[in-house]
Design a protein around this motif. Structure first.
Motif, PDB file in Angstrom:
ATOM      1  N   ARG A 102       0.818  -1.216   0.000  1.00 43.12           N
ATOM      2  CA  ARG A 102       0.000   0.000   0.000  1.00 43.12           C
ATOM      3  C   ARG A 102       0.852   1.267   0.000  1.00 43.12           C
ATOM      4  O   ARG A 102       2.040   1.222   0.314  1.00 43.12           O
ATOM      5  CB  ARG A 102      -0.968  -0.024   1.169  1.00 43.12           C
ATOM      6  CG  ARG A 102      -0.352   0.040   2.525  1.00 43.12           C
ATOM      7  CD  ARG A 102      -1.456  -0.061   3.595  1.00 43.12           C
ATOM      8  NE  ARG A 102      -0.929  -0.398   4.879  1.00 43.12           N
ATOM      9  CZ  ARG A 102      -0.396   0.479   5.722  1.00 43.12           C
ATOM     10  NH1 ARG A 102      -0.304   1.736   5.410  1.00 43.12           N
ATOM     11  NH2 ARG A 102       0.060   0.076   6.896  1.00 43.12           N
ATOM     12  N   PRO A 103       0.258   2.401  -0.327  1.00 50.51           N
ATOM     13  CA  PRO A 103       0.988   3.668  -0.378  1.00 50.51           C
ATOM     14  C   PRO A 103       1.588   4.056   0.974  1.00 50.51           C
ATOM     15  O   PRO A 103       1.096   3.666   2.032  1.00 50.51           O
ATOM     16  CB  PRO A 103      -0.080   4.678  -0.805  1.00 50.51           C
ATOM     17  CG  PRO A 103      -1.120   3.869  -1.499  1.00 50.51           C
ATOM     18  CD  PRO A 103      -1.121   2.542  -0.786  1.00 50.51           C
ATOM     19  N   LEU A 104       2.634   4.860   0.925  1.00 48.96           N
ATOM     20  CA  LEU A 104       3.344   5.302   2.124  1.00 48.96           C
ATOM     21  C   LEU A 104       2.789   6.601   2.696  1.00 48.96           C
ATOM     22  O   LEU A 104       3.265   7.067   3.733  1.00 48.96           O
ATOM     23  CB  LEU A 104       4.831   5.515   1.799  1.00 48.96           C
ATOM     24  CG  LEU A 104       5.577   4.292   1.275  1.00 48.96           C
ATOM     25  CD1 LEU A 104       6.998   4.675   0.882  1.00 48.96           C
ATOM     26  CD2 LEU A 104       5.577   3.186   2.299  1.00 48.96           C
ATOM     27  N   GLU A 105       1.819   7.194   2.042  1.00 45.54           N
ATOM     28  CA  GLU A 105       1.281   8.499   2.450  1.00 45.54           C
ATOM     29  C   GLU A 105       0.873   8.504   3.917  1.00 45.54           C
ATOM     30  O   GLU A 105      -0.009   7.753   4.343  1.00 45.54           O
ATOM     31  CB  GLU A 105       0.093   8.878   1.573  1.00 45.54           C
ATOM     32  CG  GLU A 105      -0.557  10.182   1.941  1.00 45.54           C
ATOM     33  CD  GLU A 105       0.362  11.394   1.812  1.00 45.54           C
ATOM     34  OE1 GLU A 105       0.175  12.345   2.578  1.00 45.54           O
ATOM     35  OE2 GLU A 105       1.264  11.396   0.955  1.00 45.54           O
ATOM     36  N   GLY A 106       1.546   9.331   4.711  1.00 46.47           N
ATOM     37  CA  GLY A 106       1.223   9.507   6.115  1.00 46.47           C
ATOM     38  C   GLY A 106       1.700   8.412   7.042  1.00 46.47           C
ATOM     39  O   GLY A 106       1.453   8.469   8.247  1.00 46.47           O
ATOM     40  N   VAL A 107       2.408   7.417   6.519  1.00 43.90           N
ATOM     41  CA  VAL A 107       2.875   6.312   7.347  1.00 43.90           C
ATOM     42  C   VAL A 107       4.079   6.762   8.176  1.00 43.90           C
ATOM     43  O   VAL A 107       5.001   7.398   7.662  1.00 43.90           O
ATOM     44  CB  VAL A 107       3.240   5.079   6.493  1.00 43.90           C
ATOM     45  CG1 VAL A 107       3.808   3.963   7.355  1.00 43.90           C
ATOM     46  CG2 VAL A 107       2.031   4.592   5.716  1.00 43.90           C
ATOM     47  N   VAL A 108       4.068   6.418   9.473  1.00 38.73           N
ATOM     48  CA  VAL A 108       5.177   6.727  10.374  1.00 38.73           C
ATOM     49  C   VAL A 108       5.951   5.435  10.617  1.00 38.73           C
ATOM     50  O   VAL A 108       5.367   4.400  10.952  1.00 38.73           O
ATOM     51  CB  VAL A 108       4.676   7.308  11.706  1.00 38.73           C
ATOM     52  CG1 VAL A 108       5.833   7.544  12.669  1.00 38.73           C
ATOM     53  CG2 VAL A 108       3.901   8.597  11.459  1.00 38.73           C
ATOM     54  N   PHE A 109       7.283   5.504  10.442  1.00 39.88           N
ATOM     55  CA  PHE A 109       8.160   4.351  10.637  1.00 39.88           C
ATOM     56  C   PHE A 109       9.128   4.618  11.774  1.00 39.88           C
ATOM     57  O   PHE A 109       9.498   5.769  12.034  1.00 39.88           O
ATOM     58  CB  PHE A 109       8.992   4.082   9.370  1.00 39.88           C
ATOM     59  CG  PHE A 109       8.211   3.544   8.216  1.00 39.88           C
ATOM     60  CD1 PHE A 109       8.014   2.185   8.055  1.00 39.88           C
ATOM     61  CD2 PHE A 109       7.695   4.403   7.253  1.00 39.88           C
ATOM     62  CE1 PHE A 109       7.297   1.689   6.972  1.00 39.88           C
ATOM     63  CE2 PHE A 109       6.983   3.916   6.166  1.00 39.88           C
ATOM     64  CZ  PHE A 109       6.796   2.553   6.026  1.00 39.88           C
ATOM     65  N   ALA A 110       9.577   3.537  12.422  1.00 37.75           N
ATOM     66  CA  ALA A 110      10.610   3.603  13.452  1.00 37.75           C
ATOM     67  C   ALA A 110      11.583   2.451  13.229  1.00 37.75           C
ATOM     68  O   ALA A 110      11.173   1.348  12.846  1.00 37.75           O
ATOM     69  CB  ALA A 110       9.993   3.490  14.839  1.00 37.75           C
ATOM     70  N   PRO A 111      12.875   2.679  13.482  1.00 38.88           N
ATOM     71  CA  PRO A 111      13.861   1.601  13.363  1.00 38.88           C
ATOM     72  C   PRO A 111      13.590   0.490  14.383  1.00 38.88           C
ATOM     73  O   PRO A 111      13.118   0.761  15.491  1.00 38.88           O
ATOM     74  CB  PRO A 111      15.194   2.294  13.667  1.00 38.88           C
ATOM     75  CG  PRO A 111      14.945   3.744  13.352  1.00 38.88           C
ATOM     76  CD  PRO A 111      13.513   3.977  13.758  1.00 38.88           C
ATOM     77  N   VAL A 112      13.905  -0.743  14.009  1.00 36.86           N
ATOM     78  CA  VAL A 112      13.744  -1.862  14.929  1.00 36.86           C
ATOM     79  C   VAL A 112      14.981  -2.035  15.813  1.00 36.86           C
ATOM     80  O   VAL A 112      14.943  -2.774  16.787  1.00 36.86           O
ATOM     81  CB  VAL A 112      13.414  -3.184  14.193  1.00 36.86           C
ATOM     82  CG1 VAL A 112      12.090  -3.048  13.440  1.00 36.86           C
ATOM     83  CG2 VAL A 112      14.526  -3.590  13.259  1.00 36.86           C
ATOM     84  N   ALA A 113      16.092  -1.340  15.470  1.00 31.97           N
ATOM     85  CA  ALA A 113      17.328  -1.421  16.256  1.00 31.97           C
ATOM     86  C   ALA A 113      18.088  -0.104  16.132  1.00 31.97           C
ATOM     87  O   ALA A 113      17.915   0.631  15.160  1.00 31.97           O
ATOM     88  CB  ALA A 113      18.200  -2.576  15.768  1.00 31.97           C
TER      89      ALA A 113
END
Length: 114
Positions: free
Chosen positions: A3-14
């Protein structure tokens, strides 16, 4: 295609090395017509920006960031977008600094919405 990345918040796993992104860093992505960009901050990053393109489930972008000591760093990254079993997105990243030595891989995952 994921799905599109619009507005998605990501965080590193390490955590990465000092002065780089870590588990406290948050990336907020935008996407429009194959173009991507994001703003990020947290941990050892005061403020960062990335800009690039998406072709299918592959991202290709350049990034630049400001560190707490006032120095800047920049580089290039390619990421594979996949969907986790719970529906969240994951980015498997291969990156390299262009402002100095260093390269590596990292993984960021979508932060569940509250």
């Amino acid at each position: 295609m994921a799905r599109p990345l619009e507005g998605v918040v990501f965080a590193p796993v390490a955590d990465q090395a000092p002065g780089q992104v870590g588990r406290e860093t948050r990336f907020t992505y935008r996407e429009e017509a194959g173009r991507i960009w994001a703003e990020y901050a947290g941990g050892d990053v005061v403020r960062g920006f990335l800009v690039g393109t998406r072709t299918g489930d592959v991202l290709d972008f350049r990034y630049v960031q400001l560190r707490p000591d006032g120095t800047t760093a920049s580089g290039h990254c390619t990421s594979a977008v996949t969907e986790l079993p719970d529906g969240r997105l994951r980015l498997e990243e291969s990156w390299e600094w262009e402002s100095g030595p260093g390269a590596g891989t990292s993984t960021v995952e979508e932060v569940p919405r509250a």
